[in-house]
Design a protein around this motif. Structure first.
Motif, mmCIF file in Angstrom:
data_model
loop_
_atom_site.group_PDB
_atom_site.id
_atom_site.type_symbol
_atom_site.label_atom_id
_atom_site.label_comp_id
_atom_site.label_asym_id
_atom_site.label_seq_id
_atom_site.Cartn_x
_atom_site.Cartn_y
_atom_site.Cartn_z
ATOM 1 N N TRP A 1 10.465 -0.987 -3.173
ATOM 2 C CA TRP A 1 11.204 -0.714 -4.412
ATOM 3 C C TRP A 1 11.288 -1.975 -5.266
ATOM 4 O O TRP A 1 11.129 -1.914 -6.493
ATOM 5 N N LEU A 2 11.541 -3.143 -4.622
ATOM 6 C CA LEU A 2 11.604 -4.405 -5.372
ATOM 7 C C LEU A 2 10.265 -4.723 -6.013
ATOM 8 O O LEU A 2 10.209 -5.178 -7.168
ATOM 9 N N ILE A 3 9.170 -4.488 -5.306
ATOM 10 C CA ILE A 3 7.841 -4.742 -5.861
ATOM 11 C C ILE A 3 7.539 -3.746 -6.985
ATOM 12 O O ILE A 3 7.013 -4.125 -8.048
ATOM 13 N N TRP A 4 7.898 -2.505 -6.794
ATOM 14 C CA TRP A 4 7.645 -1.464 -7.780
ATOM 15 C C TRP A 4 8.415 -1.736 -9.072
ATOM 16 O O TRP A 4 7.903 -1.539 -10.176
ATOM 17 N N ARG A 5 9.640 -2.235 -8.970
ATOM 18 C CA ARG A 5 10.456 -2.505 -10.140
ATOM 19 C C ARG A 5 10.114 -3.841 -10.785
ATOM 20 O O ARG A 5 10.579 -4.160 -11.872
ATOM 21 N N GLY A 6 9.316 -4.644 -10.113
ATOM 22 C CA GLY A 6 8.860 -5.902 -10.687
ATOM 23 C C GLY A 6 9.764 -7.085 -10.385
ATOM 24 O O GLY A 6 9.644 -8.134 -11.028
ATOM 25 N N TYR A 7 10.666 -6.949 -9.466
ATOM 26 C CA TYR A 7 11.547 -8.069 -9.132
ATOM 27 C C TYR A 7 10.876 -9.072 -8.199
ATOM 28 O O TYR A 7 11.326 -10.193 -8.074
ATOM 29 N N LEU A 8 9.806 -8.677 -7.539
ATOM 30 C CA LEU A 8 9.055 -9.592 -6.673
ATOM 31 C C LEU A 8 7.637 -9.725 -7.119
ATOM 32 O O LEU A 8 6.978 -8.978 -7.664
#
Length: 124
Positions: A117-124
């Motif tokens: 989810w973090l990768i998908w939302r662009g936070y990582l």
């Protein structure tokens, strides 16, 4: 033919083993035996069924003669052998490890989903 006293002695020994190894201390003997042998092999369950049938037959004075003594001794020996081979500490350890494995797998899945989810939302 078997005497009722010896059958009562056998039943007491099985009750003692069930209380020690499985923790089943109260209730009717037949139900405790069935509950204790849920995970037992089919041969042990068959021996338990024969033992309970012999118990019922010995309660009636005329049907008591139908009980096969040597066969009952073999069934009793099978039950005692199974109950004495149970390692309580190993069963407890296996239950704890199984629970810990399930919980850790669940946490791993949640962590992987959170990272996705973090990768998908662009936070990582």
């Amino acid at each position: 033919m078997i005497e009722q006293k010896s059958l009562i002695r056998m039943e007491a020994q099985l009750s003692k083993l069930m209380a020690q190894k499985m923790g089943h201390k109260s209730g009717p003997f037949d139900k405790r035996l069935a509950k204790s042998l849920r995970r037992a092999p089919a041969s042990v369950k068959k021996a338990a069924q024969g033992f309970t049938q012999a118990r019922q037959l010995t309660q009636h004075p005329k049907l008591r003669h139908q009980v096969d003594g040597p066969k009952l001794q073999v069934q009793f020996a099978t039950l005692v052998d199974y109950l004495t081979r149970i390692d309580v500490a190993d069963r407890r350890r296996g239950l704890i490890l199984s629970t810990l494995g399930s919980v850790s797998f669940g946490l791993l899945v949640v962590f992987a989903a959170f990272m996705a989810w973090l990768i998908w939302r662009g936070y990582l």
